[in-house]
Design an enzyme around this catalytic site. Structure first.
Site, PDB file in Angstrom:
ATOM      1  N   HIS A  36      38.137  47.497  35.190  1.00 58.03           N
ATOM      2  CA  HIS A  36      38.899  48.314  36.134  1.00 58.03           C
ATOM      3  C   HIS A  36      38.023  49.280  36.924  1.00 58.03           C
ATOM      4  O   HIS A  36      38.396  49.694  38.034  1.00 58.03           O
ATOM      5  CB  HIS A  36      39.969  49.110  35.374  1.00 58.03           C
ATOM      6  N   ASP A  48      45.789  29.626  44.533  1.00 58.39           N
ATOM      7  CA  ASP A  48      45.964  28.179  44.678  1.00 58.39           C
ATOM      8  C   ASP A  48      44.591  27.527  44.615  1.00 58.39           C
ATOM      9  O   ASP A  48      43.797  27.651  45.536  1.00 58.39           O
ATOM     10  CB  ASP A  48      46.662  27.872  46.002  1.00 58.39           C
TER      11      ASP A  48
END
Length: 437
Positions: free
Chosen positions: A148, A382
């Site tokens: 993070h 994708d």
């Protein structure tokens, strides 16, 4: 179900021309330094046809040439300041197999079993880790972990979309905006500390409550709750009754208000106790001039709506929604500028302040944290298999009171919330979950 690791290696960036120097580094900004110093994991599931592991790996190698930070390491500059070393050491890439079909393994519950679908989050030098798990039916699980300190959820989701484009041989568009993070957020001269930041983004070390940090993990259950589009419409209408601005509250504000009241009631807290919710606010749209959406790094502060337990529970839903709306609105350009001034003033160092964003705590009670992924394009990943992700969820984070909210994989406007609670409080939460005032 058994998951077996087949291979583990480092994947490095592939550059179209001469590779850049590996002695460069990126100083952390004040927003990087104040966020969670930890790895975060997400998990995807794809049904066949799915791309080969080599296709996904090549796409990863290609996208790392545009997102060099992920292939680097955390370190220090010559003056001892925290930086991201652009040394191109690479990201961890794990291949694994499961001895069953995806249908038999579904539905995936938010339990410790999820930990087998991504590399460990602890003691890890790599800033990104990937695990591809193949099922006997040809389905693919992608476990993805990131540190993070390098980037927030907004920037990370942009990276995931770019990874998919690279895997399909398409141009990465838009490209990430890389800047000198330390000098991009310049303090004003003279500085204007117009808001309180001690006890908000920063605290002194001796304020850690070690007494609540280590309960038995078996005492905490992550409960997944599904809110239909129809229920959310009713909830929003209920929350917006009597709105001060005569405008409806957002679905997010209404749902967080509902969950705040539900969890507080289920915990059985003393009515005189104060509870607050920690809500992330994206600074890209709050700062003036606006920071481009493609900025790569952390740019988040937090709103902290708070109330007495008794008042929160007894008063109607719109009371909580109004608190949330008003506190989020306060985290505006002026607040972000005040934070930048404070964080650069030297006070943090001289007073030995530390971030309040602390993943070391296992219990947030009487408070909550809500991490909303509703506006992130996680479902746009994708790799070229011909269909969107069949399933997406956060990893297993059994931190009592740390909620994740995300779009349901059904894709019909419904929302899933992952709510970690003490086991003794789960039934009370379930009983009131779909009740409206």
């Amino acid at each position: 179900m058994n998951v077996r690791v087949e291979s583990s290696r480092l994947v490095k960036a592939s550059y179209p021309g001469h590779p850049p120097r590996t002695t460069l580094y990126v100083p952390l900004s004040v927003f990087d330094k104040v966020t969670y110093n930890t790895h975060i994991a997400v998990i995807y599931a794809f049904r066949p046809p799915t791309p080969s592991n080599s296709t996904v790996e090549k796409g990863l190698s290609r996208v790392l040439s545009e997102y060099r930070e992920w292939a680097g390491r955390l370190g220090k500059d010559p003056e001892g300041n925290p930086v991201i070393l652009l040394n191109d050491e690479g990201v961890r890439f794990v291949e694994a197999s499961a001895d069953t079909t995806l249908d038999k393994a579904m539905p995936f519950k938010p339990t410790a079993a999820l930990l087998s679908f991504h590399p460990s989050l602890h003691g890890v030098a790599e800033l990104v880790q990937v695990q591809l798990t193949r099922f006997t039916c040809g389905s693919l699980m992608v476990g993805f972990t990131t540190h993070h300190l390098v980037a927030d959820g907004h920037a990370t989701s942009n990276f995931l979309v770019a990874w998919g484009l690279a895997s399909r041989g398409l141009a990465i568009d838009p490209l990430p905006l890389h800047v000198d993070r330390a000098s991009f957020f310049v303090p004003r001269s003279p500085p204007r500390l117009e808001f309180k930041h001690r006890g908000v983004e920063f605290m002194t070390k001796n304020k850690f409550d070690k007494g609540k940090d280590n309960p038995l993990k078996d005492d905490i259950v992550v409960h997944r709750v599904h809110f239909t589009k129809e229920f959310l419409h009713k909830l929003k209408a209920q929350a917006s009754l009597g709105s001060k601005s005569n405008k409806p509250y957002t679905t997010f504000e209404s749902l967080v208000a509902h969950l705040w009241r539900l969890v507080t009631k289920a915990r059985g807290l003393d009515g005189c106790e104060t509870t607050h919710v920690r809500i992330s606010v994206n600074g890209r749209t709050r700062l003036s001039p606006r920071v481009p959406n493609d900025y790569f790094g952390n740019l988040v502060l937090w709103a902290f709506p708070r109330a007495k337990v008794a008042e929160l529970i007894v008063r109607p839903l719109q009371f909580a929604a109004e608190l949330i709306h008003d506190e989020v609105a306060k985290v505006n350009d002026g607040y972000f500028r005040s934070f930048i001034d404070f964080a650069n003033s030297g006070v943090v160092e001289s007073e030995n302040l530390v971030p309040t964003a602390d993943m070391g705590k296992s219990v947030l009670c009487p408070n909550l944290e809500v991490d909303s992924w509703l506006r992130f394009p996680f479902y746009d990943l994708d790799f070229g298999g011909g269909s969107p992700p069949y399933y997406f969820m956060p990893g297993y984070f059994p931190v009592e009171g740390m909620l994740f909210i995300l779009e349901s994989p059904i894709g019909d406007g419904s929302i899933d919330a992952f709510v970690p609670l003490f086991r003794r409080n789960v039934d009370a939460f379930k009983n009131d979950c779909y009740a409206l005032d």
